[in-house]
Design an enzyme around this catalytic site. Structure first.
Site, PDB file in Angstrom:
ATOM      1  N   SER A 142       0.754  -1.264   0.151  1.00 10.78           N
ATOM      2  CA  SER A 142      -0.099   0.113  -0.154  1.00 10.78           C
ATOM      3  C   SER A 142       0.888   1.274  -0.267  1.00 10.78           C
ATOM      4  O   SER A 142       1.968   1.059   0.448  1.00 10.78           O
ATOM      5  CB  SER A 142      -0.963  -0.040   1.397  1.00 10.78           C
ATOM      6  OG  SER A 142      -1.485   1.388   1.558  1.00 10.78           O
ATOM      7  N   TYR A 155      -1.791  -1.222  10.392  1.00 15.66           N
ATOM      8  CA  TYR A 155      -2.103  -1.346   8.924  1.00 15.66           C
ATOM      9  C   TYR A 155      -0.720  -0.806   8.341  1.00 15.66           C
ATOM     10  O   TYR A 155      -0.037  -1.548   7.605  1.00 15.66           O
ATOM     11  CB  TYR A 155      -3.144  -0.544   8.340  1.00 15.66           C
ATOM     12  CG  TYR A 155      -3.550  -0.668   7.001  1.00 15.66           C
ATOM     13  CD1 TYR A 155      -4.225  -1.700   6.438  1.00 15.66           C
ATOM     14  CD2 TYR A 155      -3.083   0.320   6.129  1.00 15.66           C
ATOM     15  CE1 TYR A 155      -4.246  -1.961   5.222  1.00 15.66           C
ATOM     16  CE2 TYR A 155      -3.208   0.019   4.656  1.00 15.66           C
ATOM     17  CZ  TYR A 155      -4.076  -0.886   4.195  1.00 15.66           C
ATOM     18  OH  TYR A 155      -4.247  -1.162   2.930  1.00 15.66           O
TER      19      TYR A 155
HETATM   20  P1  NAD Z   1     -11.510  -6.064   0.012  1.00 16.54           P
HETATM   21  O1  NAD Z   1     -12.089  -6.080   1.373  1.00 16.54           O
HETATM   22  O2  NAD Z   1     -12.193  -5.980  -1.206  1.00 16.54           O
HETATM   23  O3  NAD Z   1     -10.877  -7.614  -0.073  1.00 16.54           O
HETATM   24  C1  NAD Z   1     -10.035  -8.249   0.730  1.00 16.54           C
HETATM   25  C2  NAD Z   1      -9.957  -9.932   0.543  1.00 16.54           C
HETATM   26  O4  NAD Z   1      -9.182 -10.359   1.571  1.00 16.54           O
HETATM   27  C3  NAD Z   1     -11.406 -10.544   0.346  1.00 16.54           C
HETATM   28  O5  NAD Z   1     -11.269 -11.317  -0.710  1.00 16.54           O
HETATM   29  C4  NAD Z   1     -11.592 -11.072   1.826  1.00 16.54           C
HETATM   30  O6  NAD Z   1     -12.459 -12.107   1.756  1.00 16.54           O
HETATM   31  C5  NAD Z   1      -9.900 -11.572   1.930  1.00 16.54           C
HETATM   32  N1  NAD Z   1      -9.659 -11.670   3.435  1.00 16.54           N
HETATM   33  C6  NAD Z   1     -10.066 -10.807   4.606  1.00 16.54           C
HETATM   34  N2  NAD Z   1      -9.456 -11.597   5.459  1.00 16.54           N
HETATM   35  C7  NAD Z   1      -9.105 -12.900   5.265  1.00 16.54           C
HETATM   36  C8  NAD Z   1      -8.461 -13.739   5.857  1.00 16.54           C
HETATM   37  N3  NAD Z   1      -8.398 -13.779   7.350  1.00 16.54           N
HETATM   38  N4  NAD Z   1      -8.108 -14.931   5.327  1.00 16.54           N
HETATM   39  C9  NAD Z   1      -8.399 -15.105   3.762  1.00 16.54           C
HETATM   40  N5  NAD Z   1      -8.710 -13.957   3.243  1.00 16.54           N
HETATM   41  C10 NAD Z   1      -9.231 -13.030   3.877  1.00 16.54           C
HETATM   42  O7  NAD Z   1     -10.061  -5.353   0.202  1.00 16.54           O
HETATM   43  P2  NAD Z   1      -9.235  -4.674  -0.989  1.00 16.54           P
HETATM   44  O8  NAD Z   1      -9.269  -3.283  -0.851  1.00 16.54           O
HETATM   45  O9  NAD Z   1      -9.197  -5.403  -2.343  1.00 16.54           O
HETATM   46  O10 NAD Z   1      -7.814  -5.112  -0.280  1.00 16.54           O
HETATM   47  C11 NAD Z   1      -6.972  -6.206  -0.663  1.00 16.54           C
HETATM   48  C12 NAD Z   1      -5.474  -5.642  -0.437  1.00 16.54           C
HETATM   49  O11 NAD Z   1      -5.070  -4.466  -0.964  1.00 16.54           O
HETATM   50  C13 NAD Z   1      -5.246  -5.597   1.104  1.00 16.54           C
HETATM   51  O12 NAD Z   1      -3.968  -6.100   1.378  1.00 16.54           O
HETATM   52  C14 NAD Z   1      -5.196  -4.139   1.339  1.00 16.54           C
HETATM   53  O13 NAD Z   1      -4.670  -3.709   2.371  1.00 16.54           O
HETATM   54  C15 NAD Z   1      -4.458  -3.605  -0.075  1.00 16.54           C
HETATM   55  N6  NAD Z   1      -4.788  -2.122  -0.308  1.00 16.54           N
HETATM   56  C16 NAD Z   1      -5.852  -1.727  -0.668  1.00 16.54           C
HETATM   57  C17 NAD Z   1      -6.212  -0.440  -0.844  1.00 16.54           C
HETATM   58  C18 NAD Z   1      -7.660   0.131  -1.118  1.00 16.54           C
HETATM   59  O14 NAD Z   1      -7.538   1.420  -1.248  1.00 16.54           O
HETATM   60  N7  NAD Z   1      -8.635  -0.517  -1.299  1.00 16.54           N
HETATM   61  C19 NAD Z   1      -5.223   0.363  -0.975  1.00 16.54           C
HETATM   62  C20 NAD Z   1      -3.761   0.033  -0.613  1.00 16.54           C
HETATM   63  C21 NAD Z   1      -3.622  -1.365  -0.393  1.00 16.54           C
END
Ligand code: NAD
Length: 260
Positions: A142, A155
Protein backbone atom coordinates in the site's frame (compact mmCIF):
# COMPACT_ATOMS: atom_id res chain seq x y z
CA UNK A 1 1.86 -15.18 -21.89
CA UNK A 2 1.17 -17.18 -18.68
CA UNK A 3 -0.37 -20.32 -20.18
CA UNK A 4 0.65 -23.38 -18.16
CA UNK A 5 1.50 -21.30 -15.09
CA UNK A 6 -0.48 -21.35 -11.83
CA UNK A 7 -1.22 -18.26 -9.75
CA UNK A 8 -2.38 -18.36 -6.13
CA UNK A 9 -3.98 -15.05 -5.16
CA UNK A 10 -4.87 -14.65 -1.49
CA UNK A 11 -7.99 -12.61 -0.68
CA UNK A 12 -9.24 -12.89 -4.26
CA UNK A 13 -12.99 -13.18 -3.71
CA UNK A 14 -13.24 -9.36 -3.78
CA UNK A 15 -11.60 -6.09 -4.78
CA UNK A 16 -7.95 -5.89 -5.80
CA UNK A 17 -7.27 -9.63 -5.44
CA UNK A 18 -10.14 -10.45 -7.77
CA UNK A 19 -8.90 -7.83 -10.27
CA UNK A 20 -5.40 -9.35 -10.21
CA UNK A 21 -6.76 -12.91 -10.53
CA UNK A 22 -8.81 -11.87 -13.59
CA UNK A 23 -5.82 -10.12 -15.22
CA UNK A 24 -3.59 -13.18 -14.71
CA UNK A 25 -6.33 -15.49 -16.02
CA UNK A 26 -6.65 -13.27 -19.10
CA UNK A 27 -2.97 -14.08 -19.73
CA UNK A 28 -3.73 -17.81 -19.47
CA UNK A 29 -2.69 -18.64 -15.89
CA UNK A 30 -4.67 -21.19 -13.90
CA UNK A 31 -5.88 -19.59 -10.69
CA UNK A 32 -6.27 -20.67 -7.08
CA UNK A 33 -8.74 -18.32 -5.44
CA UNK A 34 -8.86 -17.67 -1.70
CA UNK A 35 -10.97 -15.48 0.56
CA UNK A 36 -14.29 -15.27 2.35
CA UNK A 37 -17.86 -14.64 1.20
CA UNK A 38 -19.39 -15.62 -2.13
CA UNK A 39 -17.09 -17.85 -4.21
CA UNK A 40 -19.33 -18.75 -7.17
CA UNK A 41 -19.52 -15.15 -8.48
CA UNK A 42 -15.74 -14.50 -8.39
CA UNK A 43 -15.05 -17.97 -9.79
CA UNK A 44 -17.37 -17.27 -12.76
CA UNK A 45 -15.68 -13.88 -13.37
CA UNK A 46 -12.19 -15.43 -13.39
CA UNK A 47 -13.31 -18.31 -15.62
CA UNK A 48 -14.82 -15.79 -18.07
CA UNK A 49 -11.61 -13.71 -18.05
CA UNK A 50 -9.56 -16.83 -18.87
CA UNK A 51 -12.03 -18.46 -21.25
CA UNK A 52 -9.85 -17.88 -24.34
CA UNK A 53 -7.13 -20.03 -22.73
CA UNK A 54 -9.40 -22.57 -21.02
CA UNK A 55 -7.96 -21.65 -17.63
CA UNK A 56 -8.85 -23.78 -14.64
CA UNK A 57 -9.93 -22.16 -11.38
CA UNK A 58 -9.68 -23.79 -7.95
CA UNK A 59 -10.58 -22.37 -4.55
CA UNK A 60 -9.30 -22.85 -1.01
CA UNK A 61 -10.90 -21.03 1.91
CA UNK A 62 -7.84 -20.84 4.20
CA UNK A 63 -8.08 -18.19 6.89
CA UNK A 64 -4.86 -16.23 6.36
CA UNK A 65 -4.48 -15.67 10.10
CA UNK A 66 -4.02 -19.44 10.57
CA UNK A 67 -0.63 -20.91 9.54
CA UNK A 68 -1.93 -24.52 9.49
CA UNK A 69 -4.68 -23.55 7.04
CA UNK A 70 -2.15 -21.67 4.86
CA UNK A 71 0.00 -24.82 4.74
CA UNK A 72 -3.05 -26.85 3.76
CA UNK A 73 -3.84 -24.35 0.96
CA UNK A 74 -0.33 -24.63 -0.52
CA UNK A 75 -0.61 -28.44 -0.45
CA UNK A 76 -4.02 -28.18 -2.13
CA UNK A 77 -2.61 -25.89 -4.86
CA UNK A 78 0.20 -28.38 -5.52
CA UNK A 79 -2.28 -31.26 -5.66
CA UNK A 80 -4.44 -29.37 -8.20
CA UNK A 81 -1.78 -27.85 -10.45
CA UNK A 82 1.64 -29.27 -9.53
CA UNK A 83 3.03 -26.11 -7.97
CA UNK A 84 2.47 -22.36 -7.49
CA UNK A 85 4.42 -20.30 -10.06
CA UNK A 86 2.94 -16.92 -9.17
CA UNK A 87 2.10 -16.03 -5.59
CA UNK A 88 0.11 -12.86 -4.96
CA UNK A 89 -0.06 -11.98 -1.27
CA UNK A 90 -3.08 -9.72 -1.25
CA UNK A 91 -5.44 -10.62 1.63
CA UNK A 92 -5.80 -7.71 3.99
CA UNK A 93 -8.04 -6.03 6.53
CA UNK A 94 -8.16 -2.57 8.07
CA UNK A 95 -9.11 -1.07 11.42
CA UNK A 96 -9.01 2.62 12.22
CA UNK A 97 -8.31 3.93 15.76
CA UNK A 98 -5.65 5.92 17.58
CA UNK A 99 -2.78 3.95 19.16
CA UNK A 100 -4.08 4.30 22.70
CA UNK A 101 -7.55 3.10 21.67
CA UNK A 102 -6.43 0.37 19.26
CA UNK A 103 -7.93 -3.00 20.32
CA UNK A 104 -5.04 -5.44 20.88
CA UNK A 105 -6.89 -8.25 19.10
CA UNK A 106 -7.34 -6.02 16.00
CA UNK A 107 -3.60 -5.28 16.03
CA UNK A 108 -2.84 -9.02 16.17
CA UNK A 109 -5.31 -9.82 13.38
CA UNK A 110 -3.95 -7.10 11.05
CA UNK A 111 -0.33 -8.16 11.57
CA UNK A 112 -1.28 -11.83 11.05
CA UNK A 113 -3.39 -11.34 7.91
CA UNK A 114 -1.60 -8.39 6.24
CA UNK A 115 2.00 -9.41 7.05
CA UNK A 116 2.68 -12.80 8.66
CA UNK A 117 0.55 -14.71 6.13
CA UNK A 118 2.88 -13.50 3.35
CA UNK A 119 5.86 -14.98 5.20
CA UNK A 120 4.10 -18.35 5.45
CA UNK A 121 2.92 -18.47 1.82
CA UNK A 122 6.35 -17.31 0.58
CA UNK A 123 8.35 -19.83 2.63
CA UNK A 124 6.06 -22.61 1.40
CA UNK A 125 5.97 -21.57 -2.28
CA UNK A 126 9.66 -20.67 -2.73
CA UNK A 127 11.15 -24.20 -2.81
CA UNK A 128 8.95 -25.16 -5.80
CA UNK A 129 9.69 -21.90 -7.63
CA UNK A 130 13.44 -22.24 -7.08
CA UNK A 131 13.39 -25.87 -8.24
CA UNK A 132 11.52 -24.80 -11.39
CA UNK A 133 13.91 -21.88 -12.02
CA UNK A 134 11.04 -19.40 -12.42
CA UNK A 135 8.63 -17.73 -10.05
CA UNK A 136 6.95 -14.47 -9.15
CA UNK A 137 6.00 -13.24 -5.69
CA UNK A 138 3.88 -10.10 -5.74
CA UNK A 139 3.07 -8.54 -2.39
CA UNK A 140 0.12 -6.16 -2.35
CA UNK A 141 1.38 -3.56 0.11
CA UNK A 142 0.00 0.00 0.00
CA UNK A 143 1.12 3.61 -0.02
CA UNK A 144 1.01 2.87 3.70
CA UNK A 145 4.09 0.70 3.13
CA UNK A 146 5.89 3.95 2.20
CA UNK A 147 4.26 6.67 4.32
CA UNK A 148 2.05 6.80 7.41
CA UNK A 149 -1.47 8.07 8.13
CA UNK A 150 -2.94 8.80 11.54
CA UNK A 151 -5.30 6.19 13.03
CA UNK A 152 -3.77 3.29 11.06
CA UNK A 153 -0.92 2.06 13.29
CA UNK A 154 -1.34 -1.68 12.72
CA UNK A 155 -2.00 -1.33 8.99
CA UNK A 156 0.97 1.00 8.43
CA UNK A 157 3.25 -1.24 10.51
CA UNK A 158 2.13 -4.34 8.57
CA UNK A 159 2.51 -2.63 5.19
CA UNK A 160 5.97 -1.24 6.00
CA UNK A 161 6.79 -4.78 7.16
CA UNK A 162 5.69 -6.37 3.90
CA UNK A 163 7.79 -3.88 1.90
CA UNK A 164 10.77 -5.04 4.02
CA UNK A 165 9.89 -8.70 3.46
CA UNK A 166 9.71 -7.96 -0.28
CA UNK A 167 13.25 -6.54 -0.31
CA UNK A 168 14.73 -9.46 1.63
CA UNK A 169 12.94 -12.07 -0.52
CA UNK A 170 14.19 -10.27 -3.64
CA UNK A 171 17.77 -10.25 -2.34
CA UNK A 172 17.72 -13.92 -1.40
CA UNK A 173 16.45 -14.86 -4.89
CA UNK A 174 18.46 -12.26 -6.81
CA UNK A 175 20.55 -14.74 -8.80
CA UNK A 176 17.57 -16.94 -9.70
CA UNK A 177 14.56 -16.80 -12.01
CA UNK A 178 12.35 -15.93 -9.05
CA UNK A 179 11.50 -12.27 -8.43
CA UNK A 180 9.67 -10.56 -5.59
CA UNK A 181 8.12 -7.10 -5.81
CA UNK A 182 5.45 -5.06 -4.02
CA UNK A 183 2.53 -3.04 -5.36
CA UNK A 184 1.59 0.06 -3.39
CA UNK A 185 -1.88 1.33 -4.30
CA UNK A 186 -3.38 4.59 -3.12
CA UNK A 187 -7.17 4.65 -2.75
CA UNK A 188 -9.01 1.86 -4.58
CA UNK A 189 -12.80 1.82 -4.28
CA UNK A 190 -13.25 -1.68 -2.81
CA UNK A 191 -15.38 -2.81 0.16
CA UNK A 192 -12.34 -2.13 2.41
CA UNK A 193 -12.36 1.57 1.40
CA UNK A 194 -16.13 1.96 1.05
CA UNK A 195 -16.30 1.42 4.83
CA UNK A 196 -14.01 4.45 5.26
CA UNK A 197 -16.15 6.46 2.81
CA UNK A 198 -19.26 5.50 4.82
CA UNK A 199 -17.56 6.62 8.05
CA UNK A 200 -16.73 10.03 6.50
CA UNK A 201 -20.30 10.41 5.18
CA UNK A 202 -21.71 9.70 8.66
CA UNK A 203 -19.17 11.92 10.46
CA UNK A 204 -19.71 14.98 8.22
CA UNK A 205 -23.33 14.39 7.12
CA UNK A 206 -22.26 14.03 3.45
CA UNK A 207 -23.59 12.12 0.44
CA UNK A 208 -21.60 9.09 -0.74
CA UNK A 209 -20.19 11.11 -3.70
CA UNK A 210 -19.12 14.05 -1.50
CA UNK A 211 -17.58 11.69 1.06
CA UNK A 212 -15.52 10.08 -1.74
CA UNK A 213 -14.30 13.53 -2.84
CA UNK A 214 -13.35 14.39 0.74
CA UNK A 215 -11.43 11.10 1.12
CA UNK A 216 -9.55 11.56 -2.17
CA UNK A 217 -8.89 15.26 -1.56
CA UNK A 218 -7.08 14.55 1.72
CA UNK A 219 -4.39 12.40 0.10
CA UNK A 220 -4.65 11.70 -3.64
CA UNK A 221 -3.77 14.63 -5.97
CA UNK A 222 -5.30 12.93 -9.04
CA UNK A 223 -8.71 12.91 -7.29
CA UNK A 224 -9.20 9.49 -8.91
CA UNK A 225 -9.40 6.01 -7.45
CA UNK A 226 -6.91 3.48 -8.83
CA UNK A 227 -8.83 0.46 -10.17
CA UNK A 228 -8.36 -3.29 -9.58
CA UNK A 229 -8.00 -3.62 -13.38
CA UNK A 230 -5.04 -1.19 -13.43
CA UNK A 231 -3.41 -3.04 -10.53
CA UNK A 232 -4.02 -6.33 -12.35
CA UNK A 233 -2.08 -5.05 -15.36
CA UNK A 234 0.84 -4.04 -13.10
CA UNK A 235 0.87 -7.61 -11.73
CA UNK A 236 0.90 -8.90 -15.33
CA UNK A 237 3.92 -6.66 -16.04
CA UNK A 238 5.79 -8.12 -13.03
CA UNK A 239 5.12 -11.59 -14.52
CA UNK A 240 6.37 -10.61 -18.00
CA UNK A 241 9.88 -11.28 -19.38
CA UNK A 242 10.44 -7.49 -19.42
CA UNK A 243 10.38 -7.61 -15.60
CA UNK A 244 12.94 -10.44 -15.25
CA UNK A 245 15.33 -8.09 -13.49
CA UNK A 246 12.83 -5.97 -11.58
CA UNK A 247 13.62 -7.05 -8.02
CA UNK A 248 12.59 -5.73 -4.64
CA UNK A 249 10.69 -2.65 -5.81
CA UNK A 250 7.74 -1.09 -4.00
CA UNK A 251 5.84 0.32 -6.97
CA UNK A 252 3.26 2.92 -6.11
CA UNK A 253 0.12 3.39 -8.20
CA UNK A 254 -1.35 6.15 -6.11
CA UNK A 255 -2.41 9.20 -8.12
CA UNK A 256 0.58 11.15 -6.78
CA UNK A 257 -0.07 10.45 -3.06
CA UNK A 258 3.58 9.69 -2.21
CA UNK A 259 5.01 12.31 -4.59
CA UNK A 260 3.95 15.04 -2.13
P1 NAD B 1 -11.43 -6.23 0.04
O1 NAD B 1 -12.03 -6.11 1.40
O2 NAD B 1 -12.24 -5.91 -1.17
O3 NAD B 1 -10.81 -7.68 -0.18
C1 NAD B 1 -10.09 -8.33 0.81
C2 NAD B 1 -10.01 -9.79 0.46
O4 NAD B 1 -9.28 -10.46 1.51
C3 NAD B 1 -11.37 -10.49 0.39
O5 NAD B 1 -11.34 -11.48 -0.59
C4 NAD B 1 -11.51 -11.10 1.78
O6 NAD B 1 -12.40 -12.21 1.82
C5 NAD B 1 -10.08 -11.52 2.00
N1 NAD B 1 -9.76 -11.74 3.40
C6 NAD B 1 -9.94 -10.92 4.47
N2 NAD B 1 -9.52 -11.53 5.59
C7 NAD B 1 -9.07 -12.75 5.23
C8 NAD B 1 -8.53 -13.85 5.93
N3 NAD B 1 -8.37 -13.82 7.26
N4 NAD B 1 -8.18 -14.96 5.23
C9 NAD B 1 -8.37 -15.03 3.89
N5 NAD B 1 -8.87 -14.01 3.18
C10 NAD B 1 -9.22 -12.89 3.84
O7 NAD B 1 -10.11 -5.32 0.13
P2 NAD B 1 -9.15 -4.70 -0.99
O8 NAD B 1 -9.27 -3.23 -0.89
O9 NAD B 1 -9.30 -5.39 -2.30
O10 NAD B 1 -7.75 -5.07 -0.33
C11 NAD B 1 -6.86 -6.03 -0.87
C12 NAD B 1 -5.44 -5.69 -0.47
O11 NAD B 1 -5.10 -4.42 -1.03
C13 NAD B 1 -5.25 -5.56 1.04
O12 NAD B 1 -3.99 -6.11 1.40
C14 NAD B 1 -5.24 -4.06 1.26
O13 NAD B 1 -4.52 -3.70 2.39
C15 NAD B 1 -4.57 -3.59 -0.02
N6 NAD B 1 -4.81 -2.19 -0.35
C16 NAD B 1 -6.07 -1.72 -0.57
C17 NAD B 1 -6.23 -0.39 -0.89
C18 NAD B 1 -7.59 0.21 -1.17
O14 NAD B 1 -7.66 1.44 -1.30
N7 NAD B 1 -8.64 -0.55 -1.28
C19 NAD B 1 -5.13 0.47 -0.98
C20 NAD B 1 -3.87 -0.06 -0.75
C21 NAD B 1 -3.73 -1.39 -0.44
Amino acid sequence: MLKGKTALVTGSTSGIGLGIAMALARQGANIVLNGFGDVDGPRAQVLAAGSASDVRVAYHGADMSKPAEIEDMLKYAASQFGRVDILVNNAGIQHVASVQDFPAEKWDAIIAINLTSAFHTSRLALPGMLAAGWGRIINVASVHGLVGSAQKSAYVAAKHGIVGLTKVTALETATTGVTCNAICPGWVLTPLVQKQVDAKAAEHGLSNEDAKKLLLGEKEPSMQFTTPEELGELAVFFCSPAANNVRGVAWNMDGGWTAQ
